[in-house]
Design a protein around this motif. Structure first.
Motif, short mmCIF file in Angstrom:
data_model
loop_
_atom_site.label_atom_id
_atom_site.label_comp_id
_atom_site.label_asym_id
_atom_site.label_seq_id
_atom_site.Cartn_x
_atom_site.Cartn_y
_atom_site.Cartn_z
N LEU A 21 49.73 -51.06 21.50
CA LEU A 21 48.49 -50.78 20.76
C LEU A 21 48.77 -49.92 19.53
N ARG A 22 49.66 -48.96 19.66
CA ARG A 22 49.97 -48.10 18.51
C ARG A 22 50.69 -48.88 17.42
N GLU A 23 51.47 -49.86 17.80
CA GLU A 23 52.13 -50.70 16.81
C GLU A 23 51.10 -51.56 16.07
N LEU A 24 50.13 -52.07 16.83
CA LEU A 24 49.10 -52.91 16.22
C LEU A 24 48.13 -52.10 15.36
N ASN A 25 47.83 -50.88 15.79
CA ASN A 25 46.86 -50.05 15.09
C ASN A 25 47.30 -48.59 15.18
N PRO A 26 48.15 -48.15 14.26
CA PRO A 26 48.71 -46.79 14.36
C PRO A 26 47.72 -45.67 14.07
N LYS A 27 46.56 -45.98 13.49
CA LYS A 27 45.64 -44.93 13.08
C LYS A 27 44.56 -44.62 14.12
N ALA A 28 44.23 -45.57 14.96
CA ALA A 28 43.13 -45.36 15.91
C ALA A 28 43.58 -44.50 17.09
N PRO A 29 42.80 -43.47 17.42
CA PRO A 29 43.11 -42.71 18.65
C PRO A 29 42.90 -43.58 19.87
N ILE A 30 43.64 -43.29 20.94
CA ILE A 30 43.57 -44.06 22.18
C ILE A 30 43.08 -43.15 23.30
N PHE A 31 42.04 -43.59 24.00
CA PHE A 31 41.52 -42.86 25.15
C PHE A 31 41.53 -43.77 26.36
N GLN A 32 41.73 -43.18 27.53
CA GLN A 32 41.61 -43.92 28.77
C GLN A 32 40.19 -43.79 29.31
N VAL A 33 39.67 -44.92 29.82
CA VAL A 33 38.31 -44.96 30.38
C VAL A 33 38.41 -45.53 31.78
N LEU A 34 37.92 -44.81 32.76
CA LEU A 34 37.97 -45.28 34.14
C LEU A 34 36.55 -45.45 34.65
N ASN A 35 36.18 -46.68 34.95
CA ASN A 35 34.83 -47.00 35.44
C ASN A 35 33.75 -46.51 34.48
N GLY A 36 34.05 -46.59 33.19
CA GLY A 36 33.09 -46.19 32.17
C GLY A 36 33.05 -44.71 31.88
N ASN A 37 33.88 -43.93 32.56
CA ASN A 37 33.83 -42.47 32.43
C ASN A 37 34.83 -41.95 31.40
N MET A 38 34.33 -41.20 30.46
CA MET A 38 35.12 -40.45 29.49
C MET A 38 34.18 -39.45 28.83
N ASP A 39 34.71 -38.59 27.98
CA ASP A 39 33.89 -37.62 27.26
C ASP A 39 33.27 -38.32 26.04
N PRO A 40 31.97 -38.64 26.07
CA PRO A 40 31.37 -39.37 24.95
C PRO A 40 31.46 -38.64 23.62
N SER A 41 31.50 -37.32 23.66
CA SER A 41 31.54 -36.58 22.40
C SER A 41 32.76 -36.93 21.57
N LYS A 42 33.85 -37.31 22.25
CA LYS A 42 35.07 -37.67 21.52
C LYS A 42 34.85 -38.91 20.66
N LEU A 43 34.03 -39.83 21.16
CA LEU A 43 33.76 -41.05 20.39
C LEU A 43 32.90 -40.76 19.17
N PHE A 44 31.88 -39.95 19.36
CA PHE A 44 30.94 -39.72 18.27
C PHE A 44 31.47 -38.74 17.23
N GLU A 45 32.60 -38.12 17.50
CA GLU A 45 33.26 -37.29 16.49
C GLU A 45 34.02 -38.14 15.48
N ILE A 46 34.26 -39.41 15.83
CA ILE A 46 35.07 -40.29 15.00
C ILE A 46 34.17 -41.32 14.35
N GLU A 47 34.08 -41.29 13.04
CA GLU A 47 33.28 -42.28 12.32
C GLU A 47 34.14 -42.93 11.25
N THR A 48 33.90 -44.21 11.05
CA THR A 48 34.63 -44.92 10.03
C THR A 48 34.14 -44.53 8.64
#
Length: 338
Positions: free
Chosen positions: A179-206
């Motif tokens: 994934l990093r080779e295909l897209n070196p700029k995008a951060p990568i997060f792990q999501v298990l059963n839909g669970n992660m810290d949503p604030s991390k997503l909304f801090e990142i805007e294109t």
């Protein structure tokens, strides 16, 4: 003059877990006093995922019957504006069908008629750690579906690895390198059963203000892996070599037979999902399936007829319907079958 409404594209291939993630994201925004809404695209003629979002109590507008980027070019703009004008959301999620490329979707969102109304806030791409099929190579031609998966990764502002509990740590590390080779700029997060810290997503805007240029894909080889609105029946739709089947259950379903059917579906069935009445307890039950991992759970009472949707390639539709029919119970609801 009101500020343009942020639109987040949630993409990822069939069965990656997009709707599973979307539900807690909607809950997070509502808890913060926001007014989110969803534009839902389904490859087939009905939207199972729209029904699954009922409990989130947010406005959902359907775009059924096709890939959002190839058959719904005018409908996307019109439906998005109707959603905004009708419900007044301050955030919109656009969940795409798993076979849609974000390249074309981004282009549609940048049409002049939308520029004062919305802004592209981010492209979130779900990647199943269990089923992402590429390793870097220079020897193989790619199928349409493989190219779509590649573009979904390349165009992401955030990459979300799901189903990491189904694979080894070694495979997770390997996938992350790909994934990093295909897209070196995008951060990568792990999501298990839909669970992660949503604030991390909304801090990142294109900050993308123009159409993204499609990167020329490298060649890849396939990695071997182991095994609330429209519910109207319509003609099958297709994308590339993919087709959809819609089947309405005429009777309650034997859950054991249904599980056996789903577990042994051929690899040509890329996705199966829907609802049935459990013949053992009379409850409306939701099911979904990606290869070798069928899941069923009791669902809230609905006023629609139970149905199944399958996305498949190169199979006999009549035979699939025959197998679904064979799961229907021949005894009254509540009488356990032996």
């Amino acid at each position: 003059m009101t500020k343009p409404i942020p639109v987040y594209i949630l993409t990822g291939y069939l069965g990656a877990g997009k709707t599973t993630l979307l539900k807690p994201l909607l809950g997070y925004l509502k808890a913060a006093g926001r007014r989110p809404a969803v534009l839902m695209n389904e490859f087939g003629s009905v939207s199972v995922d729209t029904l699954l979002l009922q409990e989130s109590e947010v406005p959902v507008v359907d775009l059924p019957n096709g890939c959002i980027c190839c058959t719904l070019q005018g409908s996307l703009k019109d439906s998005l504006l109707r959603l905004i004008d009708g419900y007044g959301p301050d955030t919109v999620f656009l969940e795409t069908t798993g076979v849609a490329s974000p390249v074309d979707i981004v282009e549609r969102l940048l049409e002049p008629e939308l520029q004062d109304r919305i802004r592209l806030a981010g492209v979130f791409t779900m990647v199943s750690a269990a089923w992402f099929p590429f390793t870097t190579s220079s020897s193989s031609e790619m199928t349409v579906n493989e190219r779509t998966m590649l573009e979904q990764v390349q165009q992401a502002d955030v990459l979300l690895m799901s189903k990491t509990d189904l694979v080894s740590l070694e495979n997770i590390d390997h996938l992350e390198r790909v994934l990093r080779e295909l897209n070196p700029k995008a951060p990568i997060f792990q999501v298990l059963n839909g669970n992660m810290d949503p604030s991390k997503l909304f801090e990142i805007e294109t900050h993308q203000q123009k159409v993204r240029v499609e990167a020329k894909p490298k060649s890849f080889t396939r990695r071997k892996v182991g095994k609330v609105t429209s519910t109207v029946k319509q003609k099958p739709t297709s994308f590339g070599n993919l087709e959809t089947l819609y089947y309405e259950f005429e009777a309650p379903v034997n859950p054991d037979k249904m599980y056996e059917l789903l577990y042994h579906l051929p690899a040509n069935v890329l996705r199966a999902k829907g609802f049935y009445i459990d013949a053992e307890n009379g409850l409306l039950t939701e099911f979904h399936h990606v290869p070798s991992t069928p899941v069923s759970r009791a669902f809230v009472v609905g006023d629609f007829k139970p149905f199944a949707v399958m996305i498949y390639e190169g199979l006999d539709e009549k035979e699939l319907k025959r197998k679904l029919k064979a799961c229907e119970a021949v005894v009254p609801v509540g009488v356990k079958q032996k």
